[in-house]
Design a protein around this motif. Structure first.
Motif, mmCIF file in Angstrom:
data_model
loop_
_atom_site.group_PDB
_atom_site.id
_atom_site.type_symbol
_atom_site.label_atom_id
_atom_site.label_comp_id
_atom_site.label_asym_id
_atom_site.label_seq_id
_atom_site.Cartn_x
_atom_site.Cartn_y
_atom_site.Cartn_z
ATOM 1 N N UNK A 117 13.356 37.941 54.970
ATOM 2 C CA UNK A 117 12.400 37.155 55.742
ATOM 3 C C UNK A 117 11.992 35.888 55.003
ATOM 4 N N UNK A 118 11.888 35.966 53.682
ATOM 5 C CA UNK A 118 11.560 34.771 52.899
ATOM 6 C C UNK A 118 12.666 33.730 53.042
ATOM 7 N N UNK A 119 13.921 34.173 53.003
ATOM 8 C CA UNK A 119 15.051 33.249 53.161
ATOM 9 C C UNK A 119 15.013 32.607 54.545
ATOM 10 N N UNK A 120 14.717 33.420 55.569
ATOM 11 C CA UNK A 120 14.610 32.871 56.921
ATOM 12 C C UNK A 120 13.445 31.892 57.028
ATOM 13 N N UNK A 121 12.349 32.213 56.340
ATOM 14 C CA UNK A 121 11.195 31.314 56.372
ATOM 15 C C UNK A 121 11.513 29.972 55.720
ATOM 16 N N UNK A 122 12.296 30.001 54.654
ATOM 17 C CA UNK A 122 12.711 28.741 54.023
ATOM 18 C C UNK A 122 13.520 27.905 55.007
ATOM 19 N N UNK A 123 14.402 28.578 55.762
ATOM 20 C CA UNK A 123 15.194 27.856 56.767
ATOM 21 C C UNK A 123 14.297 27.312 57.876
ATOM 22 N N UNK A 124 13.283 28.101 58.275
ATOM 23 C CA UNK A 124 12.349 27.645 59.309
ATOM 24 C C UNK A 124 11.596 26.403 58.849
ATOM 25 N N UNK A 125 11.107 26.435 57.603
ATOM 26 C CA UNK A 125 10.399 25.274 57.057
ATOM 27 C C UNK A 125 11.331 24.070 56.939
ATOM 28 N N UNK A 126 12.556 24.329 56.504
ATOM 29 C CA UNK A 126 13.541 23.244 56.387
ATOM 30 C C UNK A 126 13.783 22.593 57.746
ATOM 31 N N UNK A 127 13.926 23.423 58.795
ATOM 32 C CA UNK A 127 14.148 22.886 60.135
ATOM 33 C C UNK A 127 12.948 22.085 60.630
ATOM 34 N N UNK A 128 11.742 22.535 60.301
ATOM 35 C CA UNK A 128 10.549 21.808 60.724
ATOM 36 C C UNK A 128 10.546 20.384 60.158
ATOM 37 N N UNK A 129 10.850 20.268 58.879
ATOM 38 C CA UNK A 129 10.877 18.939 58.269
ATOM 39 C C UNK A 129 12.102 18.148 58.722
ATOM 40 N N UNK A 130 13.236 18.844 58.932
ATOM 41 C CA UNK A 130 14.448 18.154 59.386
ATOM 42 C C UNK A 130 14.248 17.567 60.774
ATOM 43 N N UNK A 131 13.424 18.219 61.603
ATOM 44 C CA UNK A 131 13.144 17.684 62.935
ATOM 45 C C UNK A 131 12.240 16.457 62.889
ATOM 46 N N UNK A 132 11.659 16.201 61.747
ATOM 47 C CA UNK A 132 10.859 14.992 61.562
ATOM 48 C C UNK A 132 11.661 13.895 60.855
ATOM 49 N N UNK A 133 12.967 14.110 60.721
ATOM 50 C CA UNK A 133 13.836 13.103 60.128
ATOM 51 C C UNK A 133 14.181 13.323 58.683
ATOM 52 N N UNK A 134 13.640 14.370 58.049
ATOM 53 C CA UNK A 134 13.914 14.612 56.628
ATOM 54 C C UNK A 134 15.131 15.542 56.515
ATOM 55 N N UNK A 135 16.310 14.925 56.614
ATOM 56 C CA UNK A 135 17.547 15.706 56.634
ATOM 57 C C UNK A 135 17.835 16.368 55.298
ATOM 58 N N UNK A 136 17.319 15.814 54.199
ATOM 59 C CA UNK A 136 17.663 16.318 52.872
ATOM 60 C C UNK A 136 16.437 16.865 52.144
ATOM 61 N N UNK A 137 15.558 17.522 52.878
ATOM 62 C CA UNK A 137 14.376 18.122 52.273
ATOM 63 C C UNK A 137 14.796 19.261 51.344
ATOM 64 N N UNK A 138 14.146 19.354 50.206
ATOM 65 C CA UNK A 138 14.374 20.446 49.251
ATOM 66 C C UNK A 138 13.132 21.338 49.223
ATOM 67 N N UNK A 139 13.333 22.623 49.470
ATOM 68 C CA UNK A 139 12.229 23.588 49.410
ATOM 69 C C UNK A 139 12.586 24.641 48.373
ATOM 70 N N UNK A 140 11.792 24.697 47.324
ATOM 71 C CA UNK A 140 12.065 25.592 46.207
ATOM 72 C C UNK A 140 10.933 26.613 46.078
ATOM 73 N N UNK A 141 11.209 27.897 46.371
ATOM 74 C CA UNK A 141 10.152 28.906 46.255
ATOM 75 C C UNK A 141 9.986 29.367 44.801
ATOM 76 N N UNK A 142 8.818 29.186 44.243
ATOM 77 C CA UNK A 142 8.506 29.629 42.890
ATOM 78 C C UNK A 142 7.658 30.895 43.001
ATOM 79 N N UNK A 143 8.165 31.992 42.451
ATOM 80 C CA UNK A 143 7.460 33.273 42.558
ATOM 81 C C UNK A 143 6.818 33.642 41.219
ATOM 82 N N UNK A 144 5.723 34.375 41.337
ATOM 83 C CA UNK A 144 5.054 34.913 40.142
ATOM 84 C C UNK A 144 4.490 36.285 40.485
#
Length: 786
Positions: free
Chosen positions: A315-342
């Motif tokens: 689900x976390x991997x899918x959420x990263x894709x969902x967030x990526x698509x949200x920004x990509x739909x605003x024109x940010x085709x090369x957005x980088x989303x890096x999840x840092x866990x602790x």
């Protein structure tokens, strides 16, 4: 002057002294060559005529020649000013045969043993190992090939395969090679054990493996579950790992895998030791970096997990894709989303670091592969234009719309970055055309009309314009028809459609009784449609027709259609309104999506008929695994007269056979005439469930489908006659092939729910090559498979 003369004399003597001390080679001799060109070797070696022979020259020459693989022994000797290179050539491969030794075919069939690799499959490796005819032979090459083949068998569970090699060298130093291969028996799983699991039970983990200990002996004969395969075992390990990671056990480990074989390697016991570790929950989620485009709450709402829930990696991997698509739909085709866990105790906190980079615009949209379809037809389905802002969801929708057209067998999208323009990209659409129609002169057969002779054209992409053109001329004993139909699906820039057609037909029915009735129909139609959204349309059609009816004395008698046969000529003005929603991901072979339709016909009071028809239909597809698809269909049809008029008898609903409830005779369900022939009814209720896969027993099965189905439904005379106990049901297997000459369909079926007197049809076959028959049989094809 004297100084210059002395310098000249000194240089002159120095030159000749150096030349006399050097040792240049003025000839190179190759000794022992039979199959190799001397000129090629001269170009290859790092030494030329007139070069000075040094201590290192010999080693360099030998190394360069050994690298060719052409020689088994090389000797370099300097003989005065000549260089002798003595060579012993490796044999040249004359032939290479691979034979299989697997015992009796009947015994193998009885034991369920299949040939894992054919000689042709293994022969493909000869070129990769440079052992095909004409290549130089070395024992090392052959050893590598045998090792590879042995490993290929071992990966599939054949640990006792035997490979015998045979070589024969002739007088011309050519070698004939052969391998005799006995694949042996695939290792069977004797014991399958998992230890160390406390939270997830054994049976739940073992179900993740397609292989394991044998089921019931009869079931196992078909499933072959106990046959070991390294690839299937690795898949099971991966699924088990993912199961734990998606259940919050982020420290899960496979500690040890211990396979134990019996003496002849035909049985294997598998012992797997694992460590589960603690179960983690999702802790705090924050966002950092460039998040000005959305608020933190909007980003949180897009996630599929909440704080306190069991951590799920998928689900976390899918959420990263969902967030990526949200920004990509605003024109940010090369957005980088890096999840840092602790980790904090048993919770995992996540910080999504977001780096937007620049907004991206479309530079060019390139279309290739469309050998017939015009660029304009493709571009009007693409929801983004050159110079516009990049949007991933718009491109994804455009891809689906292109695949849904039915003009292409495949459509792929790729992007290219532009050097020196970091804020622009090119979009590439790669198109693969498919058959969209047929021009035919035919002799064909259908269950409804018997043998038919015809000629026609059916094309939904005429001249690559995206327009539909259907024209036909058909003649048979009981059915004659000439028709023309044209539709422009994009009449204007707003996606409106316009259609018109004309038709003339003669039907002479022999199903009920010999020459029971004749209907001569002449008419035309006009249609107009508008899109309501990307996936829904509203279509209307007006149709006018004249219908002349002639009835036999039997058909005009009591119990048949005495009242309707009194009227010889009938004019019909019919209006149709249709709403359709189509989210299928492919026109020809959908695997996901739905197609819902609601249609209403009404015969207007301007003519002699007074009736209406209401129809609701549903088709849905869901992928099951990588290759299978689950399909559900359902339809409800109500046809009824109004203002004291009857529903015309030939407008009634009929059922049974292909496109209805398979396993029952064509048009045999529902109310009957006194002679036991189908009368038809006002109401049709039909449904089916289908499990569809490619026809796996054929190599080239892209256009072939196999299905297991359950059909149910019936035809009812009136709404008051609907009874659950009258439902008919069947099950069976279907096959369909969209061949170059038309669609071919076949099924075998057996009734589950039936009654005495029902007409049973265990087997059905349809072949369409002419336009009208192709139209009828193509309709059956898509009802079967999509």
């Amino acid at each position: 002057m004297k100084k210059q003369f002395r310098l000249f004399i000194t240089l002159f003597f120095l030159f000749f002294t150096t030349y006399s001390l050097s040792d240049p080679i003025n000839k190179i001799n190759f000794i022992g060559l039979n199959n190799t060109s001397e000129a090629n070797l001269l170009r290859l070696i790092p030494f030329k005529v007139n070069d000075e022979f040094l201590n290192s020259s010999s080693a360099q020459i030998i190394e360069s020649l050994f690298e060719t693989g052409l020689f088994s022994d090389i000797t370099v000797t300097k003989n005065l000013n000549e260089l002798d290179i003595a060579l012993i050539e490796n044999p040249i491969v004359k032939s290479f045969e691979i034979e299989m030794d697997n015992g009796s075919s009947f015994s193998n069939w009885l034991n369920g043993e299949k040939l894992l690799f054919s000689p042709e499959d293994l022969s493909e490796q000869l070129d990769e190992h440079n052992l095909s005819a004409g290549n130089a032979f070395t024992a090392r090459k052959l050893d590598k090939l045998i090792t590879l083949i042995s490993s290929m068998y071992a990966e599939s569970g054949y640990y006792n395969s035997q490979i015998k090699e045979k070589t024969l060298i002739d007088s011309q130093n050519r070698i004939a090679l052969s391998l005799l291969i006995n694949q042996g028996k695939q290792a069977k799983i004797n014991l399958f054990s998992i230890k160390g699991n406390e939270k997830i039970p054994d049976d739940e983990l073992i179900k993740l493996f397609k292989i394991g200990q044998a089921d019931n002996i009869i079931i196992n004969y078909f499933t072959k579950k106990d046959l070991f395969s390294e690839s299937e075992f690795k898949k099971g390990i991966d699924l088990m790992t993912n199961k734990y990671l998606d259940s919050g056990y982020l420290d899960f480990k496979v500690l040890n895998i211990n396979p134990e074989f019996n003496e002849n390697n035909e049985k294997i016991s598998l012992y797997i030791e694992i460590e589960e570790g603690p179960q983690y929950q999702l802790g705090d989620v924050i966002f950092s970096g460039d998040i000005s485009t959305f608020t933190s709450q909007e980003l949180l709402n897009a996630l599929s997990m909440n704080k306190g829930e069991v951590f799920n990696r998928t689900l976390i991997i899918k959420d990263i894709q969902t967030l990526t698509d949200m920004f990509a739909d605003k024109g940010y085709a090369f957005v980088d989303i890096n999840p840092i866990t602790s980790d904090v105790l048993n919770s995992v906190n996540i910080n999504f670091e977001i780096y937007l980079n620049k907004k991206t615009y479309i530079n060019r949209i390139n279309i290739s592969g469309n050998t017939r379809t015009q660029d304009e037809v493709i571009r009007r389905e693409i929801g983004i234009s050159e110079g516009g802002l990049y949007s991933r969801s718009v491109l994804r929708d455009s891809l689906i719309k292109l695949r849904r057209l039915g003009y292409f067998s495949d459509v792929q999208i790729s992007t290219n970055e532009i050097e020196g323009m970091p804020d622009k990209i090119d979009i590439n659409f790669l198109i693969e055309e498919t058959q969209t129609g047929s021009v035919s002169f035919s002799v064909s057969h259908s269950n409804n009309y018997g043998v038919s002779f015809g000629a026609g054209i059916e094309e939904k992409n005429i001249f690559g314009s995206g327009n539909t053109l259907n024209a036909s001329l058909n003649a048979s004993k009981s059915f004659n028809r000439i028709s023309f139909y044209f539709m422009n699906p994009n009449y204007n820039d707003e996606g409106h459609s316009l259609s018109f057609g004309a038709f003339k037909s003669e039907i002479n029915d022999d199903d009920i009784a010999t020459n029971s009735y004749e209907i001569d129909t002449t008419g035309f139609s006009l249609g107009y449609g508008v899109p309501l959204s990307d996936s829904t349309r509203l279509n209307t059609e007006f149709e006018f027709s004249t219908n002349e009816i002639k009835c036999s004395s039997l058909f005009a008698g009591t119990g048949y259609e005495s009242s309707q046969c009194l009227s010889k000529g009938n004019d019909e003005f019919k209006l149709n309104i249709n709403w359709n929603k189509d989210t299928l991901n492919n026109y020809l072979y959908p695997t996901d999506g739905v197609n819902n339709s609601i249609s209403a016909d009404i015969a207007l009071p301007l003519g002699d008929y007074r009736y209406f028809n209401l129809d609701a239909s549903h088709k849905s597809y869901r992928p099951i695994g990588d290759v299978s698809t689950l399909k559900f269909t359902g339809s409800f049809n109500l046809s009824k007269g109004y203002n004291g008029k009857e529903l015309p008898f030939y407008k009634r609903n009929f059922g049974g056979g292909s496109g209805s409830v398979r396993g029952f005779g064509n048009k045999s369900l529902g109310p009957l005439y006194p002679n036991g022939k189908a009368k038809g009814g006002e109401i049709a209720i039909l449904g089916s469930a289908n499990l569809i896969t490619p026809a796996f027993f054929f190599d080239n099965n892209e256009k072939m489908r196999l299905s297991a189905f359950v059909d149910a439904g019936n035809i009812f005379e009136k709404s008051s006659n609907i009874k659950l106990g009258d439902i008919r049901m069947s099950t069976g297997l279907g096959f369909a092939y969209l061949s170059p000459i038309g669609s071919i369909g076949a099924f075998i079926s057996t009734p589950i729910l039936k009654k005495d007197g029902d007409v049973i049809e265990d087997f059905g076959f349809s072949l369409g090559t002419g336009f009208w028959i192709l139209h009828e049989d193509s309709r059956i094809f898509f009802l079967l498979f999509g």
